[in-house]
Design a protein around this motif. Structure first.
Motif, PDB file in Angstrom:
ATOM      1  N   LEU A   1      45.935  57.073  45.662  1.00  0.00           N
ATOM      2  CA  LEU A   1      45.577  57.264  46.956  1.00  0.00           C
ATOM      3  C   LEU A   1      47.011  57.500  47.760  1.00  0.00           C
ATOM      4  O   LEU A   1      47.162  58.199  48.526  1.00  0.00           O
ATOM      5  N   TYR A   2      47.942  56.483  47.617  1.00  0.00           N
ATOM      6  CA  TYR A   2      48.907  55.952  48.285  1.00  0.00           C
ATOM      7  C   TYR A   2      49.841  57.220  48.217  1.00  0.00           C
ATOM      8  O   TYR A   2      50.613  57.752  49.066  1.00  0.00           O
ATOM      9  N   LYS A   3      50.170  57.641  46.678  1.00  0.00           N
ATOM     10  CA  LYS A   3      50.832  58.562  46.352  1.00  0.00           C
ATOM     11  C   LYS A   3      50.728  59.747  46.831  1.00  0.00           C
ATOM     12  O   LYS A   3      51.578  60.776  47.311  1.00  0.00           O
ATOM     13  N   LYS A   4      48.975  60.384  46.847  1.00  0.00           N
ATOM     14  CA  LYS A   4      49.123  61.537  47.473  1.00  0.00           C
ATOM     15  C   LYS A   4      49.103  61.567  48.933  1.00  0.00           C
ATOM     16  O   LYS A   4      49.409  62.728  49.505  1.00  0.00           O
ATOM     17  N   CYS A   5      48.999  60.515  49.433  1.00  0.00           N
ATOM     18  CA  CYS A   5      49.467  60.763  51.369  1.00  0.00           C
ATOM     19  C   CYS A   5      51.077  60.457  51.208  1.00  0.00           C
ATOM     20  O   CYS A   5      51.467  59.985  52.521  1.00  0.00           O
ATOM     21  N   GLY A   6      51.984  60.537  50.204  1.00  0.00           N
ATOM     22  CA  GLY A   6      53.255  60.746  50.453  1.00  0.00           C
ATOM     23  C   GLY A   6      54.107  59.502  50.082  1.00  0.00           C
ATOM     24  O   GLY A   6      55.275  59.313  50.368  1.00  0.00           O
ATOM     25  N   PHE A   7      53.285  58.406  49.467  1.00  0.00           N
ATOM     26  CA  PHE A   7      54.165  56.995  49.427  1.00  0.00           C
ATOM     27  C   PHE A   7      54.575  57.281  47.917  1.00  0.00           C
ATOM     28  O   PHE A   7      54.338  57.639  47.075  1.00  0.00           O
ATOM     29  N   PHE A   8      55.941  56.560  47.755  1.00  0.00           N
ATOM     30  CA  PHE A   8      56.632  56.161  46.673  1.00  0.00           C
ATOM     31  C   PHE A   8      56.550  54.642  45.998  1.00  0.00           C
ATOM     32  O   PHE A   8      56.729  53.718  47.139  1.00  0.00           O
ATOM     33  N   TRP A   9      56.231  54.165  45.022  1.00  0.00           N
ATOM     34  CA  TRP A   9      56.326  52.987  44.591  1.00  0.00           C
ATOM     35  C   TRP A   9      57.489  52.601  44.163  1.00  0.00           C
ATOM     36  O   TRP A   9      58.167  53.002  43.217  1.00  0.00           O
ATOM     37  N   GLU A  10      58.269  51.719  44.954  1.00  0.00           N
ATOM     38  CA  GLU A  10      59.539  51.165  44.645  1.00  0.00           C
ATOM     39  C   GLU A  10      59.670  50.291  43.262  1.00  0.00           C
ATOM     40  O   GLU A  10      58.491  49.219  43.162  1.00  0.00           O
ATOM     41  N   ASP A  11      60.683  50.313  42.517  1.00  0.00           N
ATOM     42  CA  ASP A  11      60.525  49.580  41.145  1.00  0.00           C
ATOM     43  C   ASP A  11      61.048  48.212  41.424  1.00  0.00           C
ATOM     44  O   ASP A  11      62.300  48.087  41.361  1.00  0.00           O
ATOM     45  N   ARG A  12      60.332  47.214  41.797  1.00  0.00           N
ATOM     46  CA  ARG A  12      60.738  45.893  41.930  1.00  0.00           C
ATOM     47  C   ARG A  12      59.983  44.890  41.111  1.00  0.00           C
ATOM     48  O   ARG A  12      58.406  45.258  40.901  1.00  0.00           O
TER      49      ARG A  12
ATOM     50  N   ASP B   1      59.397  41.869  42.242  1.00  0.00           N
ATOM     51  CA  ASP B   1      58.924  40.730  43.046  1.00  0.00           C
ATOM     52  C   ASP B   1      57.660  40.888  43.827  1.00  0.00           C
ATOM     53  O   ASP B   1      56.689  40.046  44.357  1.00  0.00           O
ATOM     54  N   THR B   2      57.403  42.183  44.156  1.00  0.00           N
ATOM     55  CA  THR B   2      56.444  42.631  44.810  1.00  0.00           C
ATOM     56  C   THR B   2      55.909  44.112  44.618  1.00  0.00           C
ATOM     57  O   THR B   2      56.694  44.829  44.176  1.00  0.00           O
ATOM     58  N   THR B   3      54.727  44.740  44.943  1.00  0.00           N
ATOM     59  CA  THR B   3      54.483  46.051  44.916  1.00  0.00           C
ATOM     60  C   THR B   3      54.628  46.830  46.175  1.00  0.00           C
ATOM     61  O   THR B   3      53.614  46.478  47.058  1.00  0.00           O
ATOM     62  N   HIS B   4      55.640  47.222  46.530  1.00  0.00           N
ATOM     63  CA  HIS B   4      56.073  47.921  47.805  1.00  0.00           C
ATOM     64  C   HIS B   4      56.167  49.370  47.393  1.00  0.00           C
ATOM     65  O   HIS B   4      56.753  50.041  46.640  1.00  0.00           O
ATOM     66  N   LEU B   5      55.363  49.954  48.590  1.00  0.00           N
ATOM     67  CA  LEU B   5      55.385  51.481  48.632  1.00  0.00           C
ATOM     68  C   LEU B   5      56.040  51.797  49.946  1.00  0.00           C
ATOM     69  O   LEU B   5      55.816  51.176  51.028  1.00  0.00           O
ATOM     70  N   MET B   6      56.893  53.185  49.785  1.00  0.00           N
ATOM     71  CA  MET B   6      57.562  53.780  50.933  1.00  0.00           C
ATOM     72  C   MET B   6      57.029  55.047  51.073  1.00  0.00           C
ATOM     73  O   MET B   6      56.743  55.996  50.116  1.00  0.00           O
ATOM     74  N   ASN B   7      56.884  55.713  52.535  1.00  0.00           N
ATOM     75  CA  ASN B   7      56.649  56.862  52.745  1.00  0.00           C
ATOM     76  C   ASN B   7      57.560  57.558  53.789  1.00  0.00           C
ATOM     77  O   ASN B   7      57.793  56.930  54.644  1.00  0.00           O
ATOM     78  N   PHE B   8      58.406  58.670  53.400  1.00  0.00           N
ATOM     79  CA  PHE B   8      59.412  59.171  54.086  1.00  0.00           C
ATOM     80  C   PHE B   8      58.731  60.642  54.880  1.00  0.00           C
ATOM     81  O   PHE B   8      59.591  61.106  55.397  1.00  0.00           O
ATOM     82  N   ILE B   9      57.566  60.685  54.908  1.00  0.00           N
ATOM     83  CA  ILE B   9      57.125  62.052  55.355  1.00  0.00           C
ATOM     84  C   ILE B   9      57.039  61.926  56.805  1.00  0.00           C
ATOM     85  O   ILE B   9      57.532  63.042  57.561  1.00  0.00           O
ATOM     86  N   PRO B  10      57.237  60.862  57.550  1.00  0.00           N
ATOM     87  CA  PRO B  10      57.780  60.953  59.042  1.00  0.00           C
ATOM     88  C   PRO B  10      59.059  61.583  59.308  1.00  0.00           C
ATOM     89  O   PRO B  10      59.351  62.361  60.123  1.00  0.00           O
TER      90      PRO B  10
ATOM     91  N   ASP C   1      55.658  52.075  55.585  1.00  0.00           N
ATOM     92  CA  ASP C   1      55.502  51.128  54.330  1.00  0.00           C
ATOM     93  C   ASP C   1      54.151  50.614  54.339  1.00  0.00           C
ATOM     94  O   ASP C   1      53.404  50.195  55.057  1.00  0.00           O
ATOM     95  N   LEU C   2      53.864  49.937  53.020  1.00  0.00           N
ATOM     96  CA  LEU C   2      52.857  49.188  52.812  1.00  0.00           C
ATOM     97  C   LEU C   2      52.988  48.442  51.498  1.00  0.00           C
ATOM     98  O   LEU C   2      53.651  48.719  50.598  1.00  0.00           O
ATOM     99  N   TYR C   3      52.344  46.989  51.347  1.00  0.00           N
ATOM    100  CA  TYR C   3      52.260  46.261  50.145  1.00  0.00           C
ATOM    101  C   TYR C   3      50.796  46.577  49.584  1.00  0.00           C
ATOM    102  O   TYR C   3      49.860  46.457  50.351  1.00  0.00           O
ATOM    103  N   THR C   4      50.801  46.552  48.313  1.00  0.00           N
ATOM    104  CA  THR C   4      49.482  46.159  47.735  1.00  0.00           C
ATOM    105  C   THR C   4      49.686  45.118  46.294  1.00  0.00           C
ATOM    106  O   THR C   4      50.863  44.706  46.098  1.00  0.00           O
ATOM    107  N   TRP C   5      48.659  44.578  45.823  1.00  0.00           N
ATOM    108  CA  TRP C   5      48.945  43.651  44.769  1.00  0.00           C
ATOM    109  C   TRP C   5      48.777  44.437  43.400  1.00  0.00           C
ATOM    110  O   TRP C   5      48.359  45.627  43.529  1.00  0.00           O
ATOM    111  N   PRO C   6      49.635  43.927  42.439  1.00  0.00           N
ATOM    112  CA  PRO C   6      49.869  44.469  41.250  1.00  0.00           C
ATOM    113  C   PRO C   6      48.575  45.050  40.652  1.00  0.00           C
ATOM    114  O   PRO C   6      48.702  46.445  39.708  1.00  0.00           O
TER     115      PRO C   6
END
Length: 220
Positions: A131-142, A144-153, A118-123
């Motif tokens: 960059l993050y999405k190409k590396c497999g991250f999904f931006w969670e629709d929240r 309160d924060t900009t949170h991204l999750m990567n399920f490639i592992p 996972d990682l966080y970034t600012w809006p």
């Protein structure tokens, strides 16, 4: 361990890099809001001795530290590692150093057997989202924060998918659209995040459900 990547290398942190890290942060101040404080070598040594990282990767151009990527255990949600801090020196933007560092952290997550990164970034940091999405991250629709999750592992740890991963490269074979907006396929009250790959006759599709982090696989 040091990994060669073109003229740049990725190295794991030791105290000998502290002065170079201090210089990197001082040259990156405008990218982080124009902070006028000056980072010192000793401050870096103290900070890195106490930050709790599993490891810290640095991008080096000769003696210059030009990129920084920490990797830590994610305390807010079990079963995940996360990147607490990622930085590329402004005069090195555009050279795919961020990609190199993120993929290195992702590979380490796979090696350690964790299912997610996972990682966080600012809006306002929308330029980093592709960059993050190409590396497999999904931006969670929240809200309160900009949170991204990567399920490639988790993909790599799924026995059913191991044969297909031998036939295609998950990064270059991705069919995913890269949009600068939150991700998620909403069906019957659930939100799914979906990977799709195609390389010749080899293809795969994997879905993860947001709340349960469950996966559904279909491949051929």
């Amino acid at each position: 361990m040091i990994q060669d990547t073109d003229k740049l290398i990725i190295a794991e942190y030791h105290e000998g890099f502290a002065a170079g890290i201090a210089k990197m942060w001082n040259l990156s101040r405008d990218s982080w809001g124009g902070d006028t404080s000056v980072m010192t070598e000793e401050q870096v040594k103290t900070k890195e001795a106490n930050n709790g990282n599993i490891t810290l990767y640095l991008a080096l151009d000769g003696e210059e530290v030009v990129g920084y990527c920490g990797l830590s255990e994610y305390k807010e949600d079990g079963g995940s590692l996360y990147i607490p801090l990622l930085n590329v020196r402004p005069d090195y933007h555009g050279r795919k150093i961020g990609k190199m560092l993120v993929l290195k952290a992702l590979q380490k997550t796979i090696e350690l057997g964790w299912p997610r990164l996972d990682l966080y970034t600012w809006p306002g940091n929308v330029k980093a989202v592709p960059l993050y999405k190409k590396c497999g991250f999904f931006w969670e629709d929240r809200d309160d924060t900009t949170h991204l999750m990567n399920f490639i592992p988790a993909v790599h740890q799924t026995p059913l998918l191991k044969p297909i991963l031998e036939k295609l490269d998950w990064y270059s074979s991705s069919l995913r659209d890269i949009d600068v907006k939150p991700d998620g396929i909403k069906e019957n009250g659930f939100t799914f995040y979906e990977y799709k790959w195609q390389s010749g006759e080899a293809s795969a599709r994997v879905r993860f459900e947001r709340t349960g982090r469950n996966q559904f696989n279909r491949n051929k």
